[in-house]
Structure formats: C-alpha cells, structure tokens
Design a protein around this motif. Structure first.
Motif, short mmCIF file in Angstrom:
data_model
loop_
_atom_site.label_atom_id
_atom_site.label_comp_id
_atom_site.label_asym_id
_atom_site.label_seq_id
_atom_site.Cartn_x
_atom_site.Cartn_y
_atom_site.Cartn_z
N ILE A 66 -5.37 11.09 3.35
CA ILE A 66 -4.07 11.15 2.70
C ILE A 66 -3.69 12.62 2.52
O ILE A 66 -4.52 13.41 2.06
N ILE A 96 0.81 -1.21 0.00
CA ILE A 96 0.00 0.00 0.00
C ILE A 96 0.85 1.28 0.00
O ILE A 96 0.51 2.25 -0.65
N ARG A 97 1.96 1.25 0.74
CA ARG A 97 2.87 2.41 0.73
C ARG A 97 4.30 1.90 0.62
O ARG A 97 4.58 0.74 0.90
N VAL A 148 -4.40 -1.52 -4.58
CA VAL A 148 -5.20 -2.70 -4.20
C VAL A 148 -5.94 -3.36 -5.37
O VAL A 148 -5.92 -4.59 -5.52
N CYS A 161 -4.21 4.12 -5.57
CA CYS A 161 -4.24 2.87 -4.81
C CYS A 161 -3.85 1.65 -5.65
O CYS A 161 -4.31 1.47 -6.77
N ARG A 163 2.74 4.81 -6.01
CA ARG A 163 2.78 3.36 -6.27
C ARG A 163 2.92 3.13 -7.77
O ARG A 163 2.09 3.61 -8.57
N GLN A 196 -12.24 -5.16 0.98
CA GLN A 196 -11.66 -3.86 0.65
C GLN A 196 -12.77 -2.83 0.59
O GLN A 196 -12.56 -1.66 0.90
N ILE A 234 0.88 9.98 4.54
CA ILE A 234 1.54 10.79 3.52
C ILE A 234 1.34 10.07 2.19
O ILE A 234 1.54 8.83 2.13
N1 SAM Z 1 -10.85 0.24 0.66
C1 SAM Z 1 -10.59 1.24 1.60
C2 SAM Z 1 -11.24 2.56 1.16
O1 SAM Z 1 -11.71 2.70 0.10
O2 SAM Z 1 -11.20 3.50 1.89
C3 SAM Z 1 -9.13 1.44 1.84
C4 SAM Z 1 -8.18 0.34 1.89
S1 SAM Z 1 -6.51 0.81 1.92
C5 SAM Z 1 -5.81 -0.72 2.33
C6 SAM Z 1 -6.31 1.71 3.41
C7 SAM Z 1 -5.91 3.15 3.27
O3 SAM Z 1 -4.60 3.27 2.77
C8 SAM Z 1 -6.73 3.98 2.30
O4 SAM Z 1 -7.96 4.36 2.82
C9 SAM Z 1 -5.83 5.16 2.05
O5 SAM Z 1 -6.05 6.19 2.98
C10 SAM Z 1 -4.44 4.57 2.26
N2 SAM Z 1 -3.70 4.51 0.99
C11 SAM Z 1 -3.97 3.75 -0.08
N3 SAM Z 1 -3.08 3.99 -1.07
C12 SAM Z 1 -2.22 4.94 -0.60
C13 SAM Z 1 -1.11 5.61 -1.15
N4 SAM Z 1 -0.69 5.37 -2.38
N5 SAM Z 1 -0.46 6.52 -0.36
C14 SAM Z 1 -0.88 6.79 0.89
N6 SAM Z 1 -1.93 6.18 1.46
C15 SAM Z 1 -2.61 5.26 0.73
#
Ligand code: SAM
Ligand code: SF4
Length: 470
Positions: free
Chosen positions: A337, A82-83, A199, A197, A371, A234, A367
């Motif tokens: 974020i 994720i980060r 995911v 993201c 990705r 998710q 922060i």
């Molecule tokens: N499905 C969830 C949603 O839609 O809110 C989020 C799942 S994700 C595993 C958890 C959190 O990681 C997200 O809500 C987001 O705030 C953070 N996140 C995801 N991608 C990120 C990135 N590239 N940089 C920073 N934070 C990130």
C-alpha cells in the motif's frame, strides 16, 4: 429488518455458534424453475467462492443463470468494500438496475457481500436506494432461499444482515466455475485489525472449519478429477487456533498434501503466523506449489507500526530469507500500500529498497483508500492524492522491472503448466506454472484441458511468458 452494527462487528465477544450441515427445504427446491438470475461478483477469491455457493443455491431453487442483466428476474451484486473504487462500481451498477426496475417492477434486486456489512451502506440503501429489495451479509448466505422467497412475495426492501459470524454451515451447494481448479475455505474472518482494513468488520472473527470437513471436501475434489485446490482464508496461517490445541496450518497442509491432489496453493498468509512447520511441509511435498503470497504492505517500520501489522521490516526479511532458503525454486509475491497516512518520502524509499531486496515475482500495489470506521481513517497526516498516485507509479516501475527480470530467468527452461484453455487474444493455450506464472503456449498435438504438460519458454514478458509444449 436486521441492520449491521459497527461496534458489534469490531467486538471480540464470544459467539455461541454451532456447526451444521445445510439442506434445502423441499418447499424451495425448483420453486423458481423458469426464472433467471444475473450475478456480478466484485473483490477477492473469498467473494468469488461465496458466489459459487450462491449460484449453487439458486440452481437448486430452479433458477437459470444469464449473462445479460436485462433478461433476469433476480439481479444480485456480491460486493467488496476493500477500497473506495469497489464501492463506486457497485453503486454505479445499482443505478443501471434502477432503470430496469422502472420498466419491470417485478424484478428483484439484491446486494450482498462485504458492502452489505457496512452500517453506512445500509443507511444509504434505506434512504436513497429503496428499489433494492434484498440485502444480506457475509454471515447468512445460507438463508438466501428464505430471504429471496420473501422478497419475491412482498417486493419491498428486505434487509437481513448479521453483525457477527453465525452458524458455520457445511455442505452448502456449490457450483464451481472451473472444472480443474477449486477453492476450499479453511478459515473465515480475521482477528488482526490492521488499521487500514475493513475486512475484520465485514467478515467477523477467525473461525476455522473442522479438519475432517476440509479433508472430506478435498478428497471429493480428487475423486471428481480436480487438479488444483486453493486453500482460502483472510489469514490461512491462523487456521486451527480457535479450534485445536495441536493442529494448525502446518498439520493441515500436510494432510491436504497426502490426499494426492496434484497442486495445492493457499492464500493469504499473514507473515505473523507463518511457522517453521509450514515452511518444512511446503518444502517436503512436491504437490504444494512453490509459490507464496506474503503481503508486506510497507518497508518502513514506522508505517508498519501505524498499520498494526505486528512485524518489523527486519522480521519480514528474516522470514522471506528463510522461505527462499528452505523451499527450492520458490516464488514470493506480495501486496503493498502506498500513501498511508504519515508515510514520508523516506518511508516510501524504504518500501522501494525492500522491493529491491526481495525482487518479488508478483506484487499487487494499491493506493491507500480511507475506509469509514477503520482506525487509520482518523489518523493525521493524510497524503495528497497526487503524491499517492506518483508513488504508485514509481513503485510499479520498480516491481515491473523485477517481474520481467524474474521471467527472463525462465527463458529456455521447462516449466509444468496446468492446461486451462485457449486464450481468445493470443489464440494459444494458456495455464499457470507451478510458481503461478501465466504461460501462453502452442502445441502440435491437441491437448486435454486439465492436463499438466511440460512447456519450454521462448519469450518472457512482464506479466506472462510464451512457450511451446516439449
Ligand atoms: N489478509 C490479507 C493480508 O493480511 O495481507 C489481505 C487481504 S485484503 C483483501 C488484500 C489487500 O488489500 C491487502 O493486503 C492490502 O494490501 C489491500 N488493502 C486492504 N485495505 C486497504 C485499504 N484501505 N487501502 C488500500 N489497500 C488496502
Ligand atoms: Fe485485513 Fe490485516 Fe486481516 Fe489481512 S490481516 S484481512 S489486511 S485486517
């Protein structure tokens, strides 16, 4: 060797997958008796729950778990992408494993989870991490016994990563870490493709489990004495859309509430799919906890749009107000974020003003981290790291103020707490309240772990509360 392909991972092509039940081939049952494994898990609850399945599988194969990796025959990292820091941690750990492999060449080193799904990670493993013997992804955990057996036989690099979801496998063995609280997956994957993201690329498209399978699992948890279930996905609110015409998250929540399990939580809820039916069901059933995680990500409409979040600030606030009004005593938490490409000082101030309005009970603040392969990576207007860090600090100051303020409102009130154990640091019992607040507390009598007790709150801290059993 089967490598992940980023294009396929992003596609919406229909996959003809089946649903079937797992059973371990007799050839593998207890085949590895006497062998030891070490497993380290990074990331979210989905990964933690995948690890419970991995441990279940390894135990059926005869392995025993160890906490010291130098004592293990099989060392596995279940990774998160994720980060960037999650990446760096896993690669750092592989460096330590490499030294061990030099002195013990017969050990097997494995990497699985979200990082394995990344094309660039697999390329790196092939080029510079030849000593990693086994790589599998999020879509073929059930194949672990076959793949691991192969790795022990050839001691070469075996990479088997599917780009998209494969069969939906029920009845995987599971070794639950907690004896009172359990995770239950209801939906896998994500179709939302928020631009920052990774995911959706690592977890495939949304695919729901059948309601009968979910309810059977929850009923068996009730029979085994579990007190709390956390429903995982998710985006749990998308439940059923790929499977049914008239049975969605609201209907499922209601059926789970009717099983009688004392506490139900769910995560994560994307605001886009949060229906009125869901709010009504949450308000109606006492065993659905009044604690909702509702990630907002930003308070600026401009940023929300470039993030691809599918709602505006106004729509989020409308939903927030509706939940607060309809669900008595509800606590709302969020994810935010900072430093997303193009986020101006004004945009950031809008995030702060949204936080001032919502006064969240908890917030995970991040922060922005680039990705590889996500659309946001290609956006102009990258924010310098020192500005991102400074914004995070300012945001944390505001969210922390409200955590404390909300906790102070509980002073001298009584909350229900599920007794989870005794904390080493405080030498007090600890557990979580209905609204998911960490409570440390004392009791004159010895308490049974897993029981639910009334605790009167004496002290409010920013991230926890102290009290005593009434
Ligand atoms: N499905 C969830 C949603 O839609 O809110 C989020 C799942 S994700 C595993 C958890 C959190 O990681 C997200 O809500 C987001 O705030 C953070 N996140 C995801 N991608 C990120 C990135 N590239 N940089 C920073 N934070 C990130
Ligand atoms: Fe990532 Fe957005 Fe899917 Fe959540 S909804 S997992 S933030 S793409």
């Amino acid at each position: 060797m089967l490598l992940p392909n980023a294009k396929e991972e992003a596609s919406f092509d229909k996959i003809d997958y089946k649903r079937h039940e797992f059973s371990l081939d007799d050839n593998y049952k207890n085949k590895y008796k006497g062998k030891k494994f070490f497993l380290k898990t990074y990331g979210c609850q989905m990964n933690e729950h995948d690890s419970e399945n991995i441990v279940g599988l390894l135990k059926e194969m005869g392995f025993e778990e160890v906490e010291d990796y130098t004592k293990a025959d099989f060392l596995l990292l279940n990774t998160c992408s994720i980060r960037e820091n999650a990446h760096n941690k896993a690669f750092g750990m592989l460096g330590r494993f490499k030294h061990l492999k030099e002195s013990k060449p017969n050990i097997i080193i494995g990497l699985c989870g979200c990082m394995a799904q990344e094309e660039s990670v697999c390329d790196e493993l092939i080029k510079n991490y030849k000593f990693v013997n086994l790589v599998f992804g999020t879509h073929n955990i059930d194949k672990l016994p076959i793949l691991l057996d192969k790795a022990f036989t050839n001691n070469k690099q075996n990479i088997e990563v599917l780009s998209r979801e494969s069969d939906l496998v029920e009845k995987l063995p599971v070794f639950r870490v907690n004896k009172y609280k359990a995770y239950v997956n209801i939906i896998y994957g994500c179709n939302k493709f928020c631009t920052y993201c990774i995911v959706p690329y690592t977890r495939g498209r949304e695919h729901s489990r059948k309601r009968e399978d979910i309810l059977e699992e929850v009923n068996s948890l009730v029979k085994d004495g579990y007190k709390e279930v956390t429903i995982l996905g998710q985006n749990v609110n998308a439940y059923g859309k790929d499977l049914y015409d008239d049975y969605f998250m609201g209907e499922l929540l209601e059926d789970i509430a009717k099983t009688g399990i004392p506490r139900i939580r769910f995560m994560t809820s994307h605001p886009w799919d949060f229906t009125d039916k869901m709010i009504d069901v949450i308000a109606k059933y006492d065993n659905i906890m009044p604690s909702i995680h509702l990630p907002v990500q930003s308070g600026s409409n401009k940023v929300l749009k470039t993030m691809g979040r599918r709602y505006t600030r106004e729509q989020y606030l409308e939903l927030f107000d509706k939940i607060k009004k309809k669900v008595p005593g509800v606590c709302v938490s969020t994810d935010i974020i900072v430093g997303f490409p193009g986020e101006s000082e004004e945009d950031f101030l809008e995030t702060l003003s949204l936080v001032e309005y919502c006064k969240f009970d908890n917030a995970f603040t991040f922060i922005y981290s680039e990705r590889v392969g996500t659309p946001a990576c290609r956006l102009k207007g990258s924010i310098p790291m020192n500005v991102r860090e400074e914004r995070l600090q300012r945001l944390n100051d505001v969210v922390n103020k409200y955590f404390l303020e909300n906790n102070q409102k509980l002073l001298h009130k009584t909350v229900k707490v599920l007794v989870e154990g005794i904390s080493d640091k405080k030498n007090m019992y600890f557990g979580y309240s209905d609204t998911n607040k960490l409570i440390n507390f004392i009791s004159d009598k010895q308490l049974e772990l897993g029981s639910i007790v009334d605790v009167e709150i004496d002290i409010a801290h920013t991230w926890s509360l102290d009290g005593r059993v009434k």
